[in-house]
Design a protein around this motif. Sequence first.
Motif, PDB file in Angstrom:
ATOM      1  N   LEU A  12      31.773  38.903  37.238  1.00 50.18           N
ATOM      2  CA  LEU A  12      31.093  39.554  38.350  1.00 50.18           C
ATOM      3  C   LEU A  12      32.150  40.057  39.312  1.00 50.18           C
ATOM      4  CD1 LEU A  12      28.396  36.814  38.984  1.00 50.18           C
ATOM      5  CD2 LEU A  12      28.150  38.887  37.611  1.00 50.18           C
ATOM      6  N   TYR A  13      31.852  41.137  40.008  1.00 51.14           N
ATOM      7  CA  TYR A  13      32.798  41.642  40.993  1.00 51.14           C
ATOM      8  C   TYR A  13      32.049  42.297  42.135  1.00 51.14           C
ATOM      9  CZ  TYR A  13      32.136  46.199  38.721  1.00 51.14           C
ATOM     10  OH  TYR A  13      31.605  47.355  38.200  1.00 51.14           O
ATOM     11  N   ARG A  14      32.726  42.388  43.256  1.00 54.66           N
ATOM     12  CA  ARG A  14      32.153  42.993  44.454  1.00 54.66           C
ATOM     13  C   ARG A  14      32.562  44.450  44.517  1.00 54.66           C
ATOM     14  NH1 ARG A  14      33.603  39.375  49.455  1.00 54.66           N
ATOM     15  NH2 ARG A  14      33.017  41.363  50.403  1.00 54.66           N
ATOM     16  N   GLU A  28      31.283  49.571  32.385  1.00 58.12           N
ATOM     17  CA  GLU A  28      30.175  48.703  31.969  1.00 58.12           C
ATOM     18  C   GLU A  28      30.107  48.559  30.456  1.00 58.12           C
ATOM     19  OE1 GLU A  28      26.452  49.768  33.741  1.00 58.12           O
ATOM     20  OE2 GLU A  28      27.322  49.919  35.744  1.00 58.12           O
TER      21      GLU A  28
END
Length: 99
Positions: A12-14, A28
Motif C-alpha cells: 500500500l502507498y500514499r 497497477e
Amino acid sequence: MAKDYSQDQMFLYRTDLFDAAKPDQPSETEPLSYDEWLDLGRKLVKRRLGKVKVYGLSTTALGNFSPLMGITAFAGGSLFAEDLASVDFSSSEAPKALK
C-alpha cells in the motif's frame, strides 16, 4: 512459523506522498523489482532540520521475515526447507537478501 498469509508481495502507498515528491506512482499491473522499490522509498523520504520527517518506505509491517522471504524468492531462492518444516539459509540467495 507463519506461512499462511498472502505472499503476493502487495503493498500500500500514499498517493499524496508521491504527488509531493513527484516520482511516478507504481504501476497497477507491472511489478517493481526490489531495487526499484528501494529507489522509490529513497525519493519519498522527507527531512526537516536534518531529521527524517517522513520515511519513504517501510518493509517491516508484517515483521522482518516477510520481506526477507520475498527478496530471497525474487532472486530465485527459498528460505524454507523442502518439507517446509524449517527455515533454511543455505541457498546462495538467502545471505544476499540479509545484506
